[in-house]
Enzyme design. Sequence first.
Site, PDB file in Angstrom:
ATOM      1  N   SER A 199       0.850  -1.180   0.000  1.00  0.00           N
ATOM      2  CA  SER A 199       0.000   0.000   0.000  1.00  0.00           C
ATOM      3  C   SER A 199       0.888   1.233   0.000  1.00  0.00           C
ATOM      4  O   SER A 199       1.842   1.315   0.780  1.00  0.00           O
ATOM      5  CB  SER A 199      -0.871  -0.003   1.255  1.00  0.00           C
ATOM      6  OG  SER A 199      -1.414   1.277   1.444  1.00  0.00           O
ATOM      7  N   CYS A 323      -8.153  -0.752  10.967  1.00  0.00           N
ATOM      8  CA  CYS A 323      -9.316  -1.308  10.292  1.00  0.00           C
ATOM      9  C   CYS A 323     -10.271  -1.990  11.261  1.00  0.00           C
ATOM     10  O   CYS A 323     -11.365  -2.371  10.881  1.00  0.00           O
ATOM     11  CB  CYS A 323      -8.889  -2.291   9.207  1.00  0.00           C
ATOM     12  SG  CYS A 323      -7.914  -1.474   7.944  1.00  0.00           S
TER      13      CYS A 323
END
Lengths: 383, 428
Positions: A199, A323
């Site tokens: 990412s 998350c």
Amino acid sequence: MLYWDYAAATPPYEEVVQTMEQIMRLHYANPSSLHRAGRDAERLLARSREVCAAALGAAPHEILFTSGATESNNLAVKGAALQYQGRGRHIVTTQIEHPSVYESCQQLQSLGWEVTFVAPDSTGVVDPAGIAAAVRRDTVLVSVMHVNNETGAVQPLKDIGRLVKAANHRTLFHVDGVQGFGKLATELKEWQADLYSLSAHKLRGPRGVGILYVREGVSLFPLLTGGSQEQGGRAGTENVPAIVASAKAVRMGAENREAYNKQITPLRERLLAFLSGVPEFTVNSSRDGAPHIVHFSYPAVNGEVMARKLEELGMTVSTRSACSSRLAEPSRILLAMGRDAAVALGGVRISLGDAHTQADIEALEQALLSAVQALKIVERGRD
Amino acid sequence: MRENRTEAAEGRGSSIEYADMLLLRFGEFTLKGKNRNRFEKTVLRHVKEMVKPYPKAVLSKEFGRIYVTLNGEPAGELAEALRNVFGIASISPVKVSRSEFDDILAASRRFLEIIAPPQGTTFKVNARRVWKDFPHGSIEMNKLISTPLLQGYPGLLVDVKSPELELKLEIREGSTYIFCDQIEGVGGFPLGTNGKAMLLLSGGIDSPVAAWSSMRRGLEVECVHFYSYPYTSELARQKVVDLARVLSRYAGVIKLHLVPFTEVQTSFTGIGQDNLIITLMRRAMLRITTRLAEREGALAVVTGDSLGQVASQTLSSMNVIGRATALPLLRPLVMMDKSEIVELSQRIGTYDLSILPYEDCCTLFVPKSPTTNPNLRIIEKIEATLPGYSARLDEAVTGTETITITPYGDEKPQDLVPAQSGLQEEWF
């Protein structure tokens, strides 16, 4: 306010912001368009692919751009499972994966795939032999992360890759490299990795770009259809400015790795030593973990209470993986490591960046001490 | 192109990596007395151009030969480049030794070790004493060198008439040259020694081969390409630039004229005689090329025509089309089969580019049945009555862009559509 949440998101490099801005202005054309402006944009994508490939020791056509690591992980797990279901419907992964891998596996489970979730030891590391023992003839994919996003535990990828391939040479090996790249060496060939996720925004790049390395010879069932972008592997108009800026961040991350380690390792060691000296805390990270993550629990209160108290004292920290941090549930990862519910509920994650200094650590230590003292009063009052 | 090299005989090593000098021999033009000097100078200039990327290599010229002293530059690469120099008949990799008997013998021994001839190879030593102060004569040296070599290599058999391995020694003042292999060069005439012509370069397979064949006969060629943007793409134009770059490897530099042909070409589509379009087009191309030839001082037009290949290359078509210019039309491929042309283009290195599938102006607006037998009088009448015809030809000449292309350069034509903004390396 001091920012201690680099494992969740990082401030982009100034150069990254500039690249984004310039390209947004100049190269708004669609890279799939036939006109000159489109071809110019396509050239930027091609160059980005080369730069990322060079940083990963891969070939440009093995680099696929996605919208983020969540998509990369979803595509790696589900794309491989769907593409190769003729080989079998079994997947091996660990109990400590990021939700984007973990829940992709659960989704497949609900569709009839079998998934073996291998447990880590008490330090958060999985045993390569345990992974390999779970591999069967019909195992399509093994997915193991490089660095755990909560504890920073480093997984022995080279041994896992070797043993998995020895157990079944057709089984694909996916590595979620999000927390490892730029911190530890990335050795796709040595790990025998077939798939590798990254990412950009964890590397001081922009939001909205993920990378998936797909080894030559491996194909994935596309999850997004409707265009032939990314060699047919992922439909959708490419995010050109963010992809170019991400290539820059990936290149800088690879180039700066040694300097980064030199800067950050002493800070982490100091912080670990400090936390071990506070009797109220349980340290969940081990010394041989990744250089940027320190995780501890204050079992007396929920982690989020501690996080709020620290924020009041000028320190931005997380409780765990961003998350899942809004769930007031015990950490799945800490439970898997054998911690009790109180420890698993009381986790706090401090993640460092190369902007941090010894003085910042000093300030953080003071804040931690103050927080414990303040919370202890509450705790006592509650008795 | 002749079959290119006399490979080192089967089963033995090549002397090329042992070489510290390349010996280049001139080709057939050495027979031509008066022009000889000019020819040799041209070859030397061409060799100099090819050696440029190897700065340590040093050139020297002598009667009938050029020497390239390597000084560590890669012999194989240089030989490969230099055997494409027109006018070079052959190249030998040479080991240089001091002109002392012991040194010559040691270098010869080492030479044999590198070559490692298999058992039963027939062999002779061929010494030539150029420097008469050397103590041993040529015939004496043959024996003095071959005897110890044969002792060291019992597998060698002496054969003085037609040996498989002939070790040549040239004993000169100061140094002795030792060599055996001979790499065949491309031959022909030195570049440009037979004048200059314009060449119609379409982007297909034939025209680059025609260019190469012309250059090998000592003709300097300037390429002319017609493009019809927006009916043809920029990629098609880039392909022609890339083809010219391959040709520049043989020529050192190539001039490419890019002619905007859209207006001329589209003016033919309105006359209601679609089957004549190709004929009219080809004649217009010749007229424009003739004008460019006058400007550039070229004395002929070269085309890749091959008799009967397409409608415009029948004898009738050639007759009608060719009358559009007073310059001699040279057609090096006219009697060749397609398969021979393809083979040549593969050897020259233009084939893979030529087959890229971009539409060029010759395949545009092509009627279903172009005439194979055009009538000259009708064609001339159409041209005479076509409004604005000569003005459009003038515009095409004026709008022609000329770029000079070199083998390692990145010369580009002007953008037809200006780039918004290029790729800036600091973005990455």
